[in-house]
Motif scaffolding. Structure first.
Motif, PDB file in Angstrom:
ATOM      1  N   ALA A 158       0.832  -1.207   0.000  1.00 23.37           N
ATOM      2  CA  ALA A 158       0.000   0.000   0.000  1.00 23.37           C
ATOM      3  C   ALA A 158       0.867   1.257   0.000  1.00 23.37           C
ATOM      4  O   ALA A 158       0.535   2.248  -0.667  1.00 23.37           O
ATOM      5  CB  ALA A 158      -0.924  -0.012   1.221  1.00 23.37           C
ATOM      6  N   ASP A 159       1.981   1.225   0.727  1.00 25.75           N
ATOM      7  CA  ASP A 159       2.892   2.379   0.742  1.00 25.75           C
ATOM      8  C   ASP A 159       3.494   2.618  -0.645  1.00 25.75           C
ATOM      9  O   ASP A 159       3.596   3.770  -1.098  1.00 25.75           O
ATOM     10  CB  ASP A 159       4.009   2.154   1.766  1.00 25.75           C
ATOM     11  CG  ASP A 159       3.500   2.194   3.196  1.00 25.75           C
ATOM     12  OD1 ASP A 159       2.410   2.773   3.420  1.00 25.75           O
ATOM     13  OD2 ASP A 159       4.179   1.645   4.090  1.00 25.75           O
ATOM     14  N   ILE A 164       3.402   5.671  -5.867  1.00 23.87           N
ATOM     15  CA  ILE A 164       3.259   5.708  -7.324  1.00 23.87           C
ATOM     16  C   ILE A 164       2.124   6.649  -7.722  1.00 23.87           C
ATOM     17  O   ILE A 164       2.258   7.467  -8.642  1.00 23.87           O
ATOM     18  CB  ILE A 164       3.012   4.290  -7.868  1.00 23.87           C
ATOM     19  CG1 ILE A 164       4.243   3.410  -7.640  1.00 23.87           C
ATOM     20  CG2 ILE A 164       2.669   4.332  -9.350  1.00 23.87           C
ATOM     21  CD1 ILE A 164       4.046   1.955  -8.024  1.00 23.87           C
ATOM     22  N   ILE A 165       1.006   6.552  -7.014  1.00 22.50           N
ATOM     23  CA  ILE A 165      -0.150   7.389  -7.355  1.00 22.50           C
ATOM     24  C   ILE A 165       0.132   8.861  -7.071  1.00 22.50           C
ATOM     25  O   ILE A 165      -0.247   9.749  -7.848  1.00 22.50           O
ATOM     26  CB  ILE A 165      -1.386   6.904  -6.581  1.00 22.50           C
ATOM     27  CG1 ILE A 165      -1.799   5.523  -7.082  1.00 22.50           C
ATOM     28  CG2 ILE A 165      -2.548   7.890  -6.740  1.00 22.50           C
ATOM     29  CD1 ILE A 165      -2.887   4.864  -6.273  1.00 22.50           C
ATOM     30  N   ASN A 166       0.841   9.130  -5.970  1.00 25.46           N
ATOM     31  CA  ASN A 166       1.132  10.522  -5.587  1.00 25.46           C
ATOM     32  C   ASN A 166       2.362  11.092  -6.275  1.00 25.46           C
ATOM     33  O   ASN A 166       2.745  12.230  -6.000  1.00 25.46           O
ATOM     34  CB  ASN A 166       1.317  10.619  -4.070  1.00 25.46           C
ATOM     35  CG  ASN A 166       0.048  10.294  -3.309  1.00 25.46           C
ATOM     36  OD1 ASN A 166      -1.050  10.472  -3.827  1.00 25.46           O
ATOM     37  ND2 ASN A 166       0.198   9.812  -2.084  1.00 25.46           N
ATOM     38  N   LEU A 197      -5.396   6.143 -13.987  1.00 31.37           N
ATOM     39  CA  LEU A 197      -6.761   6.530 -13.614  1.00 31.37           C
ATOM     40  C   LEU A 197      -7.519   7.092 -14.809  1.00 31.37           C
ATOM     41  O   LEU A 197      -8.718   6.844 -14.970  1.00 31.37           O
ATOM     42  CB  LEU A 197      -6.700   7.564 -12.484  1.00 31.37           C
ATOM     43  CG  LEU A 197      -8.035   8.027 -11.902  1.00 31.37           C
ATOM     44  CD1 LEU A 197      -8.781   6.852 -11.288  1.00 31.37           C
ATOM     45  CD2 LEU A 197      -7.809   9.124 -10.871  1.00 31.37           C
ATOM     46  N   GLN A 198      -6.829   7.793 -15.669  1.00 30.01           N
ATOM     47  CA  GLN A 198      -7.482   8.385 -16.837  1.00 30.01           C
ATOM     48  C   GLN A 198      -7.937   7.310 -17.820  1.00 30.01           C
ATOM     49  O   GLN A 198      -9.042   7.372 -18.365  1.00 30.01           O
ATOM     50  CB  GLN A 198      -6.529   9.353 -17.534  1.00 30.01           C
ATOM     51  CG  GLN A 198      -7.140  10.063 -18.741  1.00 30.01           C
ATOM     52  CD  GLN A 198      -6.173  11.038 -19.380  1.00 30.01           C
ATOM     53  OE1 GLN A 198      -5.049  11.199 -18.917  1.00 30.01           O
ATOM     54  NE2 GLN A 198      -6.615  11.691 -20.449  1.00 30.01           N
ATOM     55  N   GLU A 222      -6.572   2.508  -6.338  1.00 32.56           N
ATOM     56  CA  GLU A 222      -5.553   2.416  -5.293  1.00 32.56           C
ATOM     57  C   GLU A 222      -5.515   1.014  -4.687  1.00 32.56           C
ATOM     58  O   GLU A 222      -4.436   0.447  -4.471  1.00 32.56           O
ATOM     59  CB  GLU A 222      -5.825   3.457  -4.207  1.00 32.56           C
ATOM     60  CG  GLU A 222      -5.674   4.898  -4.687  1.00 32.56           C
ATOM     61  CD  GLU A 222      -6.065   5.902  -3.626  1.00 32.56           C
ATOM     62  OE1 GLU A 222      -6.522   5.467  -2.541  1.00 32.56           O
ATOM     63  OE2 GLU A 222      -5.927   7.120  -3.868  1.00 32.56           O
ATOM     64  N   TYR A 223      -6.692   0.463  -4.428  1.00 36.07           N
ATOM     65  CA  TYR A 223      -6.738  -0.880  -3.845  1.00 36.07           C
ATOM     66  C   TYR A 223      -6.227  -1.926  -4.835  1.00 36.07           C
ATOM     67  O   TYR A 223      -5.492  -2.849  -4.457  1.00 36.07           O
ATOM     68  CB  TYR A 223      -8.175  -1.223  -3.430  1.00 36.07           C
ATOM     69  CG  TYR A 223      -8.327  -2.645  -2.950  1.00 36.07           C
ATOM     70  CD1 TYR A 223      -7.897  -3.028  -1.683  1.00 36.07           C
ATOM     71  CD2 TYR A 223      -8.886  -3.619  -3.783  1.00 36.07           C
ATOM     72  CE1 TYR A 223      -8.028  -4.339  -1.254  1.00 36.07           C
ATOM     73  CE2 TYR A 223      -9.025  -4.926  -3.357  1.00 36.07           C
ATOM     74  CZ  TYR A 223      -8.591  -5.284  -2.096  1.00 36.07           C
ATOM     75  OH  TYR A 223      -8.713  -6.585  -1.674  1.00 36.07           O
TER      76      TYR A 223
END
Length: 288
Positions: A158-159, A164-166, A197-198, A222-223
């Protein structure tokens, strides 16, 4: 008389190209020490591998289950788009066969095959950074190290997913490459698609799910990323320990064969030295 005796003075000069007993003894001692080390590493890796294999089976559904939604939505990536992201799973330590070298080779070939694209690397495991950072430093975006010292948890995945997302990098094409465990002596480098996400939001089949809004899609994204990374971490961890156990077993056997050859060489050399000294003593006594 003196001149005749001088002809039979025993000499102790070393024949060129022939190792002395001391050199062979030192070499034999060092190889035995290496064998003890490889034997210990094999036992440690075997214990870690047994634990990693037990934890691998229940973690695999995280990866397969998380991708079911994207398979139903049928998201396709256009590899002609400019921004590419490659996530790889390796190890922080070596002595585990070709596991890390295969990943390094894949990254090099990816850069060659997509020279006209903007490529970024995210590597889990310090070996890829050590091997490629000098020549491909512009491609590295994030590097995660020391995650393989302890068995990976979902919190670790999760970290990494959150980082990666941020990161703020809006990629068009994404891939995760990891070593999939097959057996104790076999593993295979396998790719998985990584969707942005796009690209998920713009999928045509997404309209079937009426209750999905941007926030729900982002939460599932994210999950899903954390779940896939967790499954890949478990696969990589199991491959690392099995590959190291196999490599150390081969090194131990090679050291044993080398010890046998050095022991035979040592005994032959010692016998030759003893025989030569006896000949010199007998020759000297006969001369007197």
């Amino acid at each position: 008389m003196l001149s005749r005796t001088a002809l039979f003075v025993p000499t102790c000069t070393q024949v060129r190209g022939m190792a002395t007993l001391k050199e062979i003894r030192n070499r034999l001692k060092s190889v035995k020490n290496v064998q003890k080390i490889t034997q210990s590493m094999k036992m440690v890796s075997a214990a870690k591998y047994a634990r990693a294999e037990r934890e691998l089976k229940p973690s695999r559904p995280y990866g397969t289950g998380a991708n079911v939604f994207y398979e139903k939505v049928d998201i396709e990536q256009d590899k002609e788009k400019p921004k590419h992201l490659v996530v790889t799973m390796g190890s922080d330590r070596g002595l585990c066969g070709a596991m890390n070298s295969n990943i390094n080779k894949l990254l090099k070939n990816y850069v060659k095959d997509h020279a006209d694209k903007e490529i970024k690397f995210i590597t889990l495991g310090d070996k890829a950074r050590q091997a490629l950072y000098k020549t491909h430093s512009d491609y590295f975006m994030l590097t995660f190290a020391n995650f393989g010292r302890q068995p990976a948890t979902f919190a670790d995945a999760a970290d990494v997913a959150e980082s990666i997302i941020n990161s703020g990098y809006e990629f068009d094409v994404g891939e995760i490459h990891f070593n999939e465990f097959k057996s104790v002596v076999a593993y295979k480098l396998r790719p998985l698609p990584l969707h942005s996400l796009q690209s998920v939001s713009e999928a045509d089949s997404l309209a079937v799910y009426d209750s999905l809004d941007a926030e729900v899609i982002r939460s599932y994204q994210e999950y899903q990323l954390a779940s896939v990374l967790y499954a890949c971490m478990k696969e990589t961890n199991c491959c690392e320990h099995s590959a190291r156990m196999t490599a150390m077993d081969s090194a131990t056997k090679n050291a044993g064969e080398m010890i046998d050859k050095l022991t035979l060489t040592f005994n032959r050399t010692r016998q030759a030295v003893i025989t030569r000294e006896l000949i010199e003593i007998i020759s000297g006594a006969a001369a007197l």
